[in-house]
Design a protein around this motif. Structure first.
Motif, PDB file in Angstrom:
ATOM      1  N   VAL A  83       9.935  -3.157  -5.923  1.00  0.00           N
ATOM      2  CA  VAL A  83       9.443  -2.895  -4.576  1.00  0.00           C
ATOM      3  C   VAL A  83      10.545  -2.213  -3.779  1.00  0.00           C
ATOM      4  O   VAL A  83      11.647  -2.740  -3.643  1.00  0.00           O
ATOM      5  CB  VAL A  83       9.010  -4.202  -3.881  1.00  0.00           C
ATOM      6  CG1 VAL A  83       8.468  -3.912  -2.488  1.00  0.00           C
ATOM      7  CG2 VAL A  83       7.951  -4.923  -4.712  1.00  0.00           C
ATOM      8  N   ARG A  84      10.239  -1.034  -3.249  1.00  0.00           N
ATOM      9  CA  ARG A  84      11.243  -0.221  -2.565  1.00  0.00           C
ATOM     10  C   ARG A  84      11.411  -0.656  -1.107  1.00  0.00           C
ATOM     11  O   ARG A  84      10.442  -0.885  -0.395  1.00  0.00           O
ATOM     12  CB  ARG A  84      10.802   1.253  -2.609  1.00  0.00           C
ATOM     13  CG  ARG A  84      11.665   2.217  -1.836  1.00  0.00           C
ATOM     14  CD  ARG A  84      11.149   3.644  -1.991  1.00  0.00           C
ATOM     15  NE  ARG A  84       9.745   3.734  -1.658  1.00  0.00           N
ATOM     16  CZ  ARG A  84       9.279   3.909  -0.412  1.00  0.00           C
ATOM     17  NH1 ARG A  84      10.128   3.989   0.598  1.00  0.00           N
ATOM     18  NH2 ARG A  84       7.982   3.989  -0.198  1.00  0.00           N
ATOM     19  N   GLY A  85      12.688  -0.747  -0.666  1.00  0.00           N
ATOM     20  CA  GLY A  85      12.978  -0.950   0.742  1.00  0.00           C
ATOM     21  C   GLY A  85      12.679  -2.333   1.290  1.00  0.00           C
ATOM     22  O   GLY A  85      12.520  -2.495   2.493  1.00  0.00           O
ATOM     23  N   VAL A  86      12.598  -3.344   0.437  1.00  0.00           N
ATOM     24  CA  VAL A  86      12.337  -4.708   0.888  1.00  0.00           C
ATOM     25  C   VAL A  86      13.540  -5.572   0.530  1.00  0.00           C
ATOM     26  O   VAL A  86      13.903  -5.702  -0.640  1.00  0.00           O
ATOM     27  CB  VAL A  86      11.059  -5.284   0.254  1.00  0.00           C
ATOM     28  CG1 VAL A  86      10.832  -6.716   0.719  1.00  0.00           C
ATOM     29  CG2 VAL A  86       9.859  -4.418   0.616  1.00  0.00           C
TER      30      VAL A  86
ATOM     31  N   THR B 106      13.718 -11.496   6.158  1.00  0.00           N
ATOM     32  CA  THR B 106      13.354 -10.452   5.208  1.00  0.00           C
ATOM     33  C   THR B 106      12.865  -9.205   5.934  1.00  0.00           C
ATOM     34  O   THR B 106      12.628  -9.212   7.140  1.00  0.00           O
ATOM     35  CB  THR B 106      12.233 -10.931   4.263  1.00  0.00           C
ATOM     36  OG1 THR B 106      11.005 -11.040   5.002  1.00  0.00           O
ATOM     37  CG2 THR B 106      12.572 -12.271   3.632  1.00  0.00           C
ATOM     38  N   SER B 107      12.705  -8.156   5.168  1.00  0.00           N
ATOM     39  CA  SER B 107      12.181  -6.906   5.717  1.00  0.00           C
ATOM     40  C   SER B 107      10.733  -7.058   6.166  1.00  0.00           C
ATOM     41  O   SER B 107      10.220  -6.195   6.884  1.00  0.00           O
ATOM     42  CB  SER B 107      12.285  -5.794   4.666  1.00  0.00           C
ATOM     43  OG  SER B 107      13.635  -5.577   4.301  1.00  0.00           O
ATOM     44  N   TYR B 108      10.074  -8.128   5.741  1.00  0.00           N
ATOM     45  CA  TYR B 108       8.710  -8.393   6.177  1.00  0.00           C
ATOM     46  C   TYR B 108       8.677  -9.023   7.570  1.00  0.00           C
ATOM     47  O   TYR B 108       7.600  -9.352   8.078  1.00  0.00           O
ATOM     48  CB  TYR B 108       8.003  -9.332   5.195  1.00  0.00           C
ATOM     49  CG  TYR B 108       7.813  -8.740   3.814  1.00  0.00           C
ATOM     50  CD1 TYR B 108       7.377  -7.429   3.652  1.00  0.00           C
ATOM     51  CD2 TYR B 108       8.072  -9.493   2.676  1.00  0.00           C
ATOM     52  CE1 TYR B 108       7.201  -6.883   2.389  1.00  0.00           C
ATOM     53  CE2 TYR B 108       7.900  -8.957   1.411  1.00  0.00           C
ATOM     54  CZ  TYR B 108       7.464  -7.650   1.267  1.00  0.00           C
ATOM     55  OH  TYR B 108       7.291  -7.119   0.016  1.00  0.00           O
ATOM     56  N   GLN B 109       9.828  -9.213   8.183  1.00  0.00           N
ATOM     57  CA  GLN B 109       9.918  -9.841   9.501  1.00  0.00           C
ATOM     58  C   GLN B 109      10.746  -8.969  10.458  1.00  0.00           C
ATOM     59  O   GLN B 109      11.765  -9.386  10.980  1.00  0.00           O
ATOM     60  CB  GLN B 109      10.535 -11.235   9.362  1.00  0.00           C
ATOM     61  CG  GLN B 109       9.675 -12.150   8.496  1.00  0.00           C
ATOM     62  CD  GLN B 109      10.418 -13.377   8.002  1.00  0.00           C
ATOM     63  OE1 GLN B 109      11.446 -13.269   7.354  1.00  0.00           O
ATOM     64  NE2 GLN B 109       9.897 -14.542   8.326  1.00  0.00           N
ATOM     65  N   PRO B 110      10.296  -7.738  10.715  1.00  0.00           N
ATOM     66  CA  PRO B 110      11.087  -6.813  11.542  1.00  0.00           C
ATOM     67  C   PRO B 110      11.238  -7.278  12.984  1.00  0.00           C
ATOM     68  O   PRO B 110      12.297  -7.067  13.603  1.00  0.00           O
ATOM     69  CB  PRO B 110      10.289  -5.502  11.461  1.00  0.00           C
ATOM     70  CG  PRO B 110       8.891  -5.925  11.134  1.00  0.00           C
ATOM     71  CD  PRO B 110       9.037  -7.122  10.250  1.00  0.00           C
TER      72      PRO B 110
ATOM     73  N   ARG C  10       0.814  -1.214   0.000  1.00  0.00           N
ATOM     74  CA  ARG C  10       0.000   0.000   0.000  1.00  0.00           C
ATOM     75  C   ARG C  10       0.845   1.261   0.000  1.00  0.00           C
ATOM     76  O   ARG C  10       0.378   2.317  -0.438  1.00  0.00           O
ATOM     77  CB  ARG C  10      -0.916   0.005   1.227  1.00  0.00           C
ATOM     78  CG  ARG C  10      -1.875  -1.169   1.282  1.00  0.00           C
ATOM     79  CD  ARG C  10      -2.566  -1.217   2.634  1.00  0.00           C
ATOM     80  NE  ARG C  10      -3.361  -2.428   2.784  1.00  0.00           N
ATOM     81  CZ  ARG C  10      -3.901  -2.828   3.938  1.00  0.00           C
ATOM     82  NH1 ARG C  10      -3.744  -2.086   5.027  1.00  0.00           N
ATOM     83  NH2 ARG C  10      -4.597  -3.944   3.995  1.00  0.00           N
ATOM     84  N   THR C  11       2.077   1.176   0.483  1.00  0.00           N
ATOM     85  CA  THR C  11       2.944   2.350   0.563  1.00  0.00           C
ATOM     86  C   THR C  11       3.989   2.385  -0.538  1.00  0.00           C
ATOM     87  O   THR C  11       4.825   3.289  -0.551  1.00  0.00           O
ATOM     88  CB  THR C  11       3.663   2.372   1.929  1.00  0.00           C
ATOM     89  OG1 THR C  11       4.536   1.229   2.033  1.00  0.00           O
ATOM     90  CG2 THR C  11       2.659   2.321   3.076  1.00  0.00           C
TER      91      THR C  11
END
Length: 274
Positions: free
Chosen positions: A262-265, A235-239, A71-72
């Motif tokens: 996809v930015r920042g992942v 991954t960045s999806y697991q902060p 979404r961002t």
């Protein structure tokens, strides 16, 4: 390792594991995997990664976290602009041509958003299905605690592997698997190094220290077996997972972009020196 050491399957009572506490958390015990755990472990992984129930994420599965992140992303901003343009055309006393362009713009934005959501979900689910047919197809065989010399058996690589589960004990003594973690030597050419994989804890049991207890058990076993280093990827999806690892002394050694769109992942490679 000695060639005379018999190879045992995971959970067959390895004497080296007797020092592991039977119950490290209230109502929870960390123990070696046994073959009867197979379906629960597979279901835990599937729900944790694809459907929703993973400790190492704030609000659900990696798939859900990825869809929220979309979404961002700039690639979604295009759709938002197209939708706003379409609504403007439809509401500004439109001619027939403006109505057509407005409807087309709104439809195109919906298709664009839907495509990227489908693409991301399909990628996660393909990874899950591949994992279930790989190391999670026969956990006891793949992550056998005791291995012989490399080359003696097609299932042995001469390295250190293991798999543990966290089991919640009910009021009547029944057990339910709520977490798991594996130690995999097959991914490393240097057998003084092993990889941490499949750390998952069910959503209803997160924030209770189960992941930390699983990791502590794994780390103690790795030291006992003489490993020099542990590695893992996240991954960045697991902060939340990355923060837990950093607090435990893990360091990030590599960061690789997961997608040019996809930015920042990123995929984060981390290591821990024993």
């Amino acid at each position: 390792m000695s060639t005379n050491t018999p190879r045992r399957r995971a959970g067959n009572g390895d004497s080296n594991l007797k020092k592991t506490p039977k119950r490290s958390l209230e109502g929870i015990r960390i123990r070696p995997y046994v073959d009867g755990d197979a379906e629960q472990v597979r279901e835990l992984f599937w729900r944790g990664y694809c459907v929703g129930a993973n400790l190492v994420l704030e609000d659900g599965s990696a798939t859900e976290e990825g869809i929220r992140d979309l979404r961002t992303q700039p690639i979604q901003a295009i759709a938002y602009l197209a939708f706003v343009y379409g609504i403007y055309k439809l509401l500004s006393r439109p001619s027939r041509e403006q109505v057509w362009w407005g409807a087309l713009s709104c439809a195109a934005s919906a298709v664009w958003v839907g495509y990227w959501r489908w693409h991301l979900r399909s990628s996660f689910w393909a990874y899950c299905r591949e994992s279930l047919e790989d190391d999670l197809k026969d956990v006891g065989k793949y992550y056998a605690f005791d291995k012989g010399e490399a080359g003696k058996d097609e299932d042995d690589d001469g390295g250190v592997s293991a798999f543990w589960v966290a089991e919640a004990i009910g009021s009547e003594g029944e057990g339910k698997i709520v977490g798991c973690v594996g130690l995999d030597s097959r991914t490393q050419s240097d057998k003084k190094i092993s990889e941490v994989r499949r750390l998952t804890v069910s959503q209803e049991c997160r924030r209770k220290g189960i992941a930390a207890s699983l990791m502590a058990t794994l780390t103690a076993y790795a030291r006992q077996k003489g490993l020099a280093k542990l590695v893992l990827t996240t991954t960045s999806y697991q902060p939340t997972a990355r923060e837990m690892y950093k607090r435990s002394g893990w360091e990030e050694v590599q960061r690789t972009s997961l997608s040019p769109f996809v930015r920042g992942v990123y995929q984060h490679t981390m290591q821990f020196t024993l």
